[in-house]
Design an enzyme around this catalytic site. Structure first.
Site, PDB file in Angstrom:
ATOM      1  N   GLY A   1      11.235   0.068   9.427  1.00 36.93           N
ATOM      2  CA  GLY A   1      12.863  -0.153   9.447  1.00 36.93           C
ATOM      3  C   GLY A   1      13.246  -0.711   8.195  1.00 36.93           C
ATOM      4  O   GLY A   1      12.539  -0.818   7.169  1.00 36.93           O
TER       5      GLY A   1
ATOM      6  N   GLU B   1       6.899  -1.902   7.277  1.00 38.58           N
ATOM      7  CA  GLU B   1       7.263  -0.562   6.498  1.00 38.58           C
ATOM      8  C   GLU B   1       8.579  -0.509   6.295  1.00 38.58           C
ATOM      9  O   GLU B   1       9.492  -0.105   7.432  1.00 38.58           O
ATOM     10  CB  GLU B   1       6.597   0.666   7.494  1.00 38.58           C
ATOM     11  CG  GLU B   1       5.067   0.518   7.533  1.00 38.58           C
ATOM     12  CD  GLU B   1       4.176   0.988   6.429  1.00 38.58           C
ATOM     13  OE1 GLU B   1       4.751   1.397   5.334  1.00 38.58           O
ATOM     14  OE2 GLU B   1       3.040   0.610   6.546  1.00 38.58           O
TER      15      GLU B   1
ATOM     16  N   CYS C   1      12.460   7.491   3.978  1.00 38.31           N
ATOM     17  CA  CYS C   1      12.275   6.473   3.262  1.00 38.31           C
ATOM     18  C   CYS C   1      11.824   6.631   1.919  1.00 38.31           C
ATOM     19  O   CYS C   1      11.909   5.830   1.082  1.00 38.31           O
ATOM     20  CB  CYS C   1      11.120   5.271   4.147  1.00 38.31           C
ATOM     21  SG  CYS C   1       9.780   6.104   4.509  1.00 38.31           S
TER      22      CYS C   1
END
Ligand code: NAD
Length: 453
Positions: free
Chosen positions: A185, A207, A241
């Site tokens: 997140g 992460e 991401c």
């Protein structure tokens, strides 16, 4: 929640998960469950943010499948105790390292790839012999509910369970003692998780995100660069991401680069109605992204459809590091392009920022490739490619600094959920007596000697 965790702790202590066949059976069950329910999984994610079947299979289910396949094929090797050499001071001992599962683990997922980000860490945890509680992101509500239904109806909750919920439920979970927490997140919530874990000295993998740069140098294969970059950026409408957050382009080729980007975007027909695009996940993110667009800098795109909840692929030019869009991770379909005249200075500029999750360089010059890849610290990246590094399970995946800590996928995931115990095993038929009193100069001479060997 306390009860679920206590039940998992008892189950872990029973030793059932130490058995490799048990772990394999659970992974095969998960694989079959996902295969049998592929249609429902695709429908749920489509209902959440219009993600197509193609995108769901390619960017979620096949990545999960691959992690299961590799774990099934390699788990025996990964779990083996490993003999290592022994120093002379311990003669005639043997030494070995034994991986053991950390215990009861918690996996907290993000919304952008809801299946992959919840289940791939769970696969690593199961392979390593941990029990798992998965808390998927609450934002794509249908995918979260479906994962809870499928997992909770098919697995023993003392071993593997899904707990649904948002901030209050996650906060409650984080107050409990786990043996491992794996979080995906934002950097801000990552800090909350890290602090909560510190209370129990629980090891964490974080992460997180960040602003991942892509360098486009004057000597790159421009057509291929644009094709791959535009794909990597607008995949999942930029809600990835490891998507390139912004471009650093050699001023000499900037005009041609922008022109080719426009053509490439037009060619790909990014629309949700034709399944080539996805929605922005919710209104809050749509508004957040809209506020990042400076109309004076829009080179192409910038169309916001509040009914469809979409933002068209948007190129922003004449951007500088001082612009608002360069303050935070974008995490959406906005691509700022910054031109540079001096590559070394551009590298220095990136080095002065937070360490990103990814970094990309598009160039045909080996020195330039090396300079960018080696001088900048980042989680993982690619040369003449974007995003695809995640599809190679032999490459550990994870961030560094503010983009995270810890790695997963393939063996890296197994290691993340394992403790590596070092063991020295000595027989009793011989003893080198130099460590025992009464101490003497000759014993000291021997100690110095033997330590060197
Ligand atoms: P987020 O941090 O808002 O939420 C992640 C998870 O934390 C969710 O399950 C959520 O319920 C929970 N959460 C949110 N606020 C919380 C709080 N105050 N206390 C406890 N739990 C809380 O992140 P997101 O919006 O779901 O995802 C976007 C971010 O995730 C981006 O920064 C992106 O870069 C990053 N991300 C990183 C990776 C990676 O692999 N490194 C992958 C995907 C997304």
């Amino acid at each position: 929640m306390k009860k679920i965790i206590e039940a998992q702790r008892d189950f872990f202590k029973s030793g059932t998960t130490r058995n490799i066949s048990f772990r394999k059976k659970q992974l095969k069950k998960l694989r079959n469950l996902l295969k049998d329910n592929e249609d429902r999984l695709c429908e749920a994610i489509h209902a959440d943010f219009s993600k197509s079947e193609f995108a769901t299979v390619a960017t979620e289910l096949e990545i999960i499948n691959k992690d299961i396949r590799i774990a099934l094929a390699s788990m025996n090797d990964w779990s083996k105790r490993q003999r290592v050499s022994t120093n002379l001071l311990n003669f005639p001992a043997k030494s070995y390292i034994v991986p053991e599962p950390l215990g009861v683990s918690l996996v907290i997922g993000a919304w952008n790839y809801p299946y992959q980000l919840s289940l791939a860490p769970a696969i690593a945890a199961i392979a390593a012999g941990c029990t798992v509680i998965v808390k998927p992101s609450e934002i794509p509500g249908r995918t979260s509910a479906l994962m809870a239904e499928l997992i909770n109806n098919n697995f023993n909750p003392e071993f593997f369970t899904v707990v649904e919920g948002g901030v209050p439920e996650t906060t409650e979970l984080l107050q409990q003692k786990f043996d491992k927490i794996f979080f995906t997140g934002s950097t801000g919530v990552g800090k909350i998780v890290y602090k909560a874990a510190a209370e129990h000295l629980t090891p964490v993998t974080l992460e997180l995100g960040g602003k991942s740069p892509a360098f486009v140098t004057g000597d790159c294969n421009l057509k291929m660069t644009v094709k791959r970059l535009i794909w990597g950026k607008f995949l999942n409408a930029g809600q990835t991401c490891i998507a390139p957050d912004y471009i650093l382009v050699d001023e000499k080729i900037e005009d041609r680069f922008l022109e080719l980007c426009v053509k490439e975007i037009e060619k790909r027909k990014y629309e949700i109605d034709n399944n080539n695009y996805v929605q922005i996940i919710n209104d809050a993110n749509l508004e957040r992204l809209s506020s990042m667009i400076d109309p004076e800098k829009v080179f192409f795109g910038g169309k916001i459809d509040r009914v469809k909840r979409t933002i068209s692929p948007t190129l922003l030019s004449n951007v500088s590091f001082e612009d608002t869009i360069m303050e935070d991770e974008i995490f959406g379909p906005l691509l700022p392009v910054i031109s540079y005249t001096d590559l070394d200075k551009a590298i220095e500029q990136v080095k002065s920022l937070h360490r990103p999750l990814s970094c990309y360089v598009f160039s045909s010059n080996n020195k330039v490739k090396r300079d960018v890849m080696e001088q900048i610290s980042f989680g993982g990246g690619a040369i003449n490619e974007a995003v695809m590094q995640i599809t190679n399970p032999n490459l550990p995946f994870g961030g560094v600094g503010s983009s995270g800590m810890g790695k997963y996928h393939g063996e890296a995931g197994f290691r993340t959920f394992s403790h590596y115990k070092g063991i020295l095993s000595k027989p009793t038929w011989f003893e080198l007596n130099i460590k025992y009193a009464p101490l003497s100069n000759s014993k000291l001479w021997w100690i110095r000697k033997v330590f060197k060997l």
